[in-house]
Scaffold this active site. Structure first.
Site, mmCIF file in Angstrom:
data_model
loop_
_atom_site.group_PDB
_atom_site.id
_atom_site.type_symbol
_atom_site.label_atom_id
_atom_site.label_comp_id
_atom_site.label_asym_id
_atom_site.label_seq_id
_atom_site.Cartn_x
_atom_site.Cartn_y
_atom_site.Cartn_z
ATOM 1 N NE ARG A 21 -1.260 2.467 2.890
ATOM 2 C CZ ARG A 21 -1.001 3.777 3.370
ATOM 3 N NH1 ARG A 21 -0.618 4.957 2.556
ATOM 4 N NH2 ARG A 21 -0.365 3.734 4.526
ATOM 5 C CG ASP A 22 3.441 4.256 2.952
ATOM 6 O OD1 ASP A 22 3.500 5.092 2.079
ATOM 7 O OD2 ASP A 22 3.540 4.458 4.203
ATOM 8 C CG HIS A 215 3.439 4.354 9.258
ATOM 9 N ND1 HIS A 215 2.926 3.264 8.290
ATOM 10 C CD2 HIS A 215 3.857 5.346 8.475
ATOM 11 C CE1 HIS A 215 3.056 3.585 7.176
ATOM 12 N NE2 HIS A 215 3.769 5.060 7.007
ATOM 13 C CG HIS A 217 7.704 7.526 6.150
ATOM 14 N ND1 HIS A 217 7.487 7.468 4.630
ATOM 15 C CD2 HIS A 217 6.559 7.074 6.903
ATOM 16 C CE1 HIS A 217 6.276 6.826 4.628
ATOM 17 N NE2 HIS A 217 5.705 6.641 5.493
ATOM 18 C CB CYS A 248 2.525 10.661 1.914
ATOM 19 S SG CYS A 248 0.909 11.488 1.743
ATOM 20 C CG ASN A 257 6.868 3.157 4.824
ATOM 21 O OD1 ASN A 257 6.028 3.459 5.583
ATOM 22 N ND2 ASN A 257 6.449 3.398 3.476
#
Length: 314
Positions: A21-22, A215, A217, A248, A257
């Site tokens: 996803r990310d 979460h 980065h 993002c 990430n």
């Protein structure tokens, strides 16, 4: 607390792989559905127990996520895998549940600028959306879990500094909706270890065990250092992406990430159990590269190789 004492506990640390996803939402090209499914299957075979496989958002905004329904339906058939899907609103949450997602992740930006850019809503308006989703889930008797990620909890590339008190306020408002899993996201990778500890402690004082994880980065190169800081203050749940993919599209300057492979190596070397086979995890990079050959792949362990001193925690 000495790290030797922590490692001696042999605690389990949960890693949720968010690459599908990310990681893919920022890719310059689309990964074919079949290749994506093969990659997810390889991650699960390596021992990854939670995978965020996609997001239910308009394909015109993030075309890389256009096949999320098909991917969720594939992934939910993998034994033992918790399938997570992101949804920004009630309609997306309903689609995620209909497809069979075990957990729905809802983003709530703490900063006004990112919230407007990402969701076209103010932070408090998005908190209200979360309340609607919780109410719908409860009234419909859906078995899916809900988690909320407090985005830009450590800084914003649009608004700059995000006050700690505002992070605590948003987290408390989310807990009031009935959400039982709330995470803190360093969306743009501006956090430092001292800040991680301070914000985690402040939020935990307010919402207790509802604080789920981090979460992170690696924009400023402090991703693993921040994970270590999180461990020191009791976090046992982290998001990461294979090969450090991610970012993002609505947060200028945000990079990938933290690297799943490097995080697993660090945790297992310290004595924490992840249940993930590091060699198999690194092997899964091949499928990622074949599916997205133009994307750069990061990670020090894959580059250097697994050292002979490495031993997986019991």
């Amino acid at each position: 607390m000495l790290w030797a004492q922590i490692a001696a506990m042999s605690e389990h640390v949960m890693i949720c792989e968010v690459g599908p996803r990310d990681g893919l939402q920022m890719a310059k090209s689309r990964m074919e559905t079949g290749a994506k499914c093969d990659w997810i299957a390889a991650l699960a075979k390596a021992g990854v127990k939670e995978i965020e496989v996609g997001s239910f958002v308009p394909a015109k905004l993030i075309p890389q996520m256009a096949d999320t329904e098909a991917v969720v339906r594939f992934a939910k058939e993998i034994p033992g895998l918790v399938v997570v899907a992101l949804a920004p609103n009630l309609r997306g949450a309903q689609a995620a549940v209909a497809a069979g997602a075990h957990r729905v992740s809802i983003p709530v930006s703490v900063s006004e600028g990112h919230s407007r850019a990402n969701l076209n809503r103010a932070p408090d308006e998005q908190v209200a959306v979360v309340g609607q989703i919780v109410e719908w889930m409860e009234s419909a008797g859906n078995p899916a879990e809900i988690e909320v990620a407090c985005s830009t909890a450590f800084g914003c590339s649009i608004d700059g500094v995000v006050p700690e008190r505002e992070v605590v306020r948003i987290a408390a408002a989310l807990a009031e909706t009935g959400v039982e899993q709330i995470g803190l996201a360093d969306t743009v990778g501006y956090a430092n270890p001292a800040q991680i500890k301070s914000v985690v402690r402040a939020v935990r004082r307010e919402i207790g065990p509802a604080l789920r994880g981090l979460h992170l980065h690696d924009t400023m190169g402090l991703g693993l250092a921040n994970a270590l800081a999180g461990l020191e203050v009791g976090i046992r749940d982290f998001d990461a992406a294979l090969a450090g993919l991610g970012g993002c599209p609505f947060a200028p300057g945000a990079s990938g990430n933290i690297v799943t492979e490097d995080l697993v190596f660090m945790l297992e070397s310290m004595g924490f159990g992840t249940g993930i086979d590091l060699a198999a995890l690194i092997a899964a990079r091949r499928l990622l590269h074949e599916g997205l050959p133009a994307e750069p792949m990061h990670g020090q362990v894959a580059k250097a190789g697994i050292p002979r001193t490495y031993r997986q925690a019991a």
